[in-house]
Scaffold this motif. Structure first.
Motif, PDB file in Angstrom:
ATOM      1  N   ALA A 153      15.090  12.190  26.296  1.00 45.69           N
ATOM      2  CA  ALA A 153      15.611  12.145  24.924  1.00 45.69           C
ATOM      3  C   ALA A 153      14.853  13.087  23.995  1.00 45.69           C
ATOM      4  N   GLN A 154      13.628  13.437  24.361  1.00 45.63           N
ATOM      5  CA  GLN A 154      12.795  14.233  23.461  1.00 45.63           C
ATOM      6  C   GLN A 154      13.309  15.645  23.242  1.00 45.63           C
ATOM      7  N   ALA A 155      13.989  16.216  24.213  1.00 45.00           N
ATOM      8  CA  ALA A 155      14.436  17.608  24.094  1.00 45.00           C
ATOM      9  C   ALA A 155      15.303  17.833  22.861  1.00 45.00           C
ATOM     10  N   GLU A 156      16.161  16.885  22.529  1.00 43.30           N
ATOM     11  CA  GLU A 156      17.087  17.033  21.403  1.00 43.30           C
ATOM     12  C   GLU A 156      16.688  16.210  20.181  1.00 43.30           C
ATOM     13  N   ALA A 157      15.611  15.471  20.283  1.00 43.10           N
ATOM     14  CA  ALA A 157      15.278  14.495  19.246  1.00 43.10           C
ATOM     15  C   ALA A 157      14.545  15.095  18.057  1.00 43.10           C
ATOM     16  N   LEU A 158      14.783  14.474  16.913  1.00 44.53           N
ATOM     17  CA  LEU A 158      13.982  14.667  15.704  1.00 44.53           C
ATOM     18  C   LEU A 158      13.475  13.285  15.319  1.00 44.53           C
ATOM     19  N   VAL A 159      12.196  13.180  15.075  1.00 42.87           N
ATOM     20  CA  VAL A 159      11.620  11.914  14.637  1.00 42.87           C
ATOM     21  C   VAL A 159      11.129  12.098  13.210  1.00 42.87           C
ATOM     22  N   LEU A 160      11.576  11.200  12.335  1.00 43.08           N
ATOM     23  CA  LEU A 160      11.197  11.232  10.932  1.00 43.08           C
ATOM     24  C   LEU A 160      10.371   9.987  10.634  1.00 43.08           C
ATOM     25  N   ARG A 186      -0.559  11.669   4.236  1.00 40.23           N
ATOM     26  CA  ARG A 186       0.009  12.680   5.156  1.00 40.23           C
ATOM     27  C   ARG A 186      -0.308  12.340   6.611  1.00 40.23           C
ATOM     28  N   ARG A 187      -1.552  11.965   6.850  1.00 41.95           N
ATOM     29  CA  ARG A 187      -1.976  11.647   8.221  1.00 41.95           C
ATOM     30  C   ARG A 187      -1.212  10.440   8.771  1.00 41.95           C
ATOM     31  N   VAL A 188      -1.056   9.413   7.968  1.00 39.29           N
ATOM     32  CA  VAL A 188      -0.360   8.212   8.444  1.00 39.29           C
ATOM     33  C   VAL A 188       1.109   8.527   8.730  1.00 39.29           C
ATOM     34  N   ALA A 189       1.757   9.313   7.879  1.00 46.42           N
ATOM     35  CA  ALA A 189       3.154   9.700   8.147  1.00 46.42           C
ATOM     36  C   ALA A 189       3.242  10.474   9.466  1.00 46.42           C
ATOM     37  N   ARG A 190       2.311  11.378   9.672  1.00 48.24           N
ATOM     38  CA  ARG A 190       2.283  12.166  10.928  1.00 48.24           C
ATOM     39  C   ARG A 190       2.001  11.264  12.127  1.00 48.24           C
ATOM     40  N   ASP A 191       1.063  10.325  11.976  1.00 50.29           N
ATOM     41  CA  ASP A 191       0.760   9.392  13.065  1.00 50.29           C
ATOM     42  C   ASP A 191       1.983   8.542  13.425  1.00 50.29           C
ATOM     43  N   LYS A 192       2.734   8.118  12.427  1.00 51.48           N
ATOM     44  CA  LYS A 192       3.943   7.330  12.678  1.00 51.48           C
ATOM     45  C   LYS A 192       4.980   8.170  13.425  1.00 51.48           C
ATOM     46  N   ALA A 193       5.155   9.431  13.013  1.00 51.55           N
ATOM     47  CA  ALA A 193       6.114  10.311  13.697  1.00 51.55           C
ATOM     48  C   ALA A 193       5.691  10.521  15.152  1.00 51.55           C
ATOM     49  N   GLN A 194       4.409  10.749  15.375  1.00 47.55           N
ATOM     50  CA  GLN A 194       3.925  10.956  16.740  1.00 47.55           C
ATOM     51  C   GLN A 194       4.061   9.684  17.582  1.00 47.55           C
ATOM     52  N   ALA A 195       3.822   8.532  16.977  1.00 48.08           N
ATOM     53  CA  ALA A 195       3.996   7.261  17.698  1.00 48.08           C
ATOM     54  C   ALA A 195       5.468   7.073  18.059  1.00 48.08           C
ATOM     55  N   GLY A 196       6.358   7.430  17.157  1.00 41.94           N
ATOM     56  CA  GLY A 196       7.787   7.358  17.445  1.00 41.94           C
ATOM     57  C   GLY A 196       8.180   8.292  18.579  1.00 41.94           C
ATOM     58  N   TRP A 197       7.609   9.480  18.558  1.00 39.62           N
ATOM     59  CA  TRP A 197       7.873  10.478  19.604  1.00 39.62           C
ATOM     60  C   TRP A 197       7.480   9.929  20.976  1.00 39.62           C
ATOM     61  N   GLU A 198       6.338   9.251  21.026  1.00 41.06           N
ATOM     62  CA  GLU A 198       5.842   8.705  22.286  1.00 41.06           C
ATOM     63  C   GLU A 198       6.700   7.548  22.805  1.00 41.06           C
ATOM     64  N   VAL A 199       7.444   6.868  21.917  1.00 37.38           N
ATOM     65  CA  VAL A 199       8.320   5.772  22.317  1.00 37.38           C
ATOM     66  C   VAL A 199       9.570   6.298  23.033  1.00 37.38           C
ATOM     67  N   LEU A 200       9.992   7.508  22.668  1.00 36.02           N
ATOM     68  CA  LEU A 200      11.216   8.074  23.250  1.00 36.02           C
ATOM     69  C   LEU A 200      11.057   8.353  24.743  1.00 36.02           C
ATOM     70  N   GLU A 201      12.139   8.195  25.455  1.00 33.78           N
ATOM     71  CA  GLU A 201      12.169   8.591  26.866  1.00 33.78           C
ATOM     72  C   GLU A 201      12.027  10.111  26.937  1.00 33.78           C
ATOM     73  N   ARG A 202      11.422  10.602  27.977  1.00 32.15           N
ATOM     74  CA  ARG A 202      11.201  12.046  28.123  1.00 32.15           C
ATOM     75  C   ARG A 202      12.493  12.855  27.992  1.00 32.15           C
ATOM     76  N   SER A 231      23.331  10.275  10.490  1.00 30.48           N
ATOM     77  CA  SER A 231      23.253   9.239  11.528  1.00 30.48           C
ATOM     78  C   SER A 231      21.838   9.216  12.082  1.00 30.48           C
ATOM     79  N   PHE A 232      21.341   8.014  12.326  1.00 32.34           N
ATOM     80  CA  PHE A 232      19.997   7.902  12.886  1.00 32.34           C
ATOM     81  C   PHE A 232      19.859   6.584  13.619  1.00 32.34           C
ATOM     82  N   SER A 233      18.881   6.540  14.497  1.00 38.60           N
ATOM     83  CA  SER A 233      18.500   5.322  15.198  1.00 38.60           C
ATOM     84  C   SER A 233      17.084   4.962  14.778  1.00 38.60           C
ATOM     85  N   ILE A 234      16.719   3.722  15.020  1.00 43.45           N
ATOM     86  CA  ILE A 234      15.417   3.209  14.600  1.00 43.45           C
ATOM     87  C   ILE A 234      14.448   3.173  15.774  1.00 43.45           C
ATOM     88  N   LEU A 235      13.229   3.593  15.513  1.00 42.02           N
ATOM     89  CA  LEU A 235      12.124   3.428  16.451  1.00 42.02           C
ATOM     90  C   LEU A 235      11.115   2.505  15.774  1.00 42.02           C
TER      91      LEU A 235
END
Length: 191
Positions: free
Chosen positions: A62-69, A44-60, A21-25
């Motif tokens: 939500a981040q404690a339990e989140a995994l961003v792929l 590699r850098r672009v994949a990491r940048d996308k993950a970090q950008a997704g992380w920044e979209v999450l509410e604070r 199960s997953f949600s979209i960012l």
């Protein structure tokens, strides 16, 4: 909770194949190689940048339990990185360069949590048949090359251009499932 940081319908479809199960960012990251950056380092850098950008979209909270792929895929011939074509002429130039040649498709996947980040890379080799101008023009006219690295889709009509594949079919599509499943397991996700 698992989040996929991607606008790609192909990545959504592929991740769904793993039965998680997953949600979209929705993220938008600049995809421009640095001068002298090796193609594998760029992907590699672009994949990491996308993950970090997704992380920044999450509410604070939500981040404690989140995994961003996140993932990035590029077609590479020699050291030349073929992104997505800008227009029909660009698509034709890409297909002309790939015709009769073997190129690499580099896919990187990155998973990010509050405590750690891991990534993996999959490199596949794809050999294009010798394709004549009329075949290329007909393929470009379908519209399929747009939004696809290297101006082709292995999962679509572009498959008729491919003589040989060594590596990961899902990696060429945009999300290497073996590497993705392996990464998710290291984060405790049942796959």
């Amino acid at each position: 909770m698992l989040y996929l940081a991607s606008q790609s319908p192909r990545r959504r479809e592929l991740l769904g194949q793993l039965g998680v199960s997953f949600s979209i960012l929705d993220v938008d990251v600049a995809e421009v190689p640095f001068p002298e950056e090796r193609p594998v380092d760029y992907v590699r850098r672009v994949a990491r940048d996308k993950a970090q950008a997704g992380w920044e979209v999450l509410e604070r909270h939500a981040q404690a339990e989140a995994l961003v792929l996140a993932s990035d895929t590029e077609v590479v011939l020699g050291e030349r990185i073929f992104g997505k074509p800008k227009d029909a002429d660009d698509a034709m130039h890409m297909l002309q360069a790939l015709s009769g040649c073997t190129h690499e498709v580099i896919s990187a996947v990155c998973v990010l949590s509050a405590k750690r980040e891991h990534d993996d890379v999959c490199i596949s080799r794809v050999r294009f048949a010798q394709v004549d101008e009329a075949e290329m023009a007909a393929y470009v006219a379908t519209g399929e090359p747009f939004g696809k690295a290297g101006a082709y889709a292995i999962q679509g009509k572009g498959a008729s251009l491919i003589e040989y594949l060594e590596g990961s079919y899902s990696g060429v599509m945009g999300l290497p499932l073996f590497e993705t499943a392996r990464l998710l397991r290291t984060f405790g996700v049942a796959v």
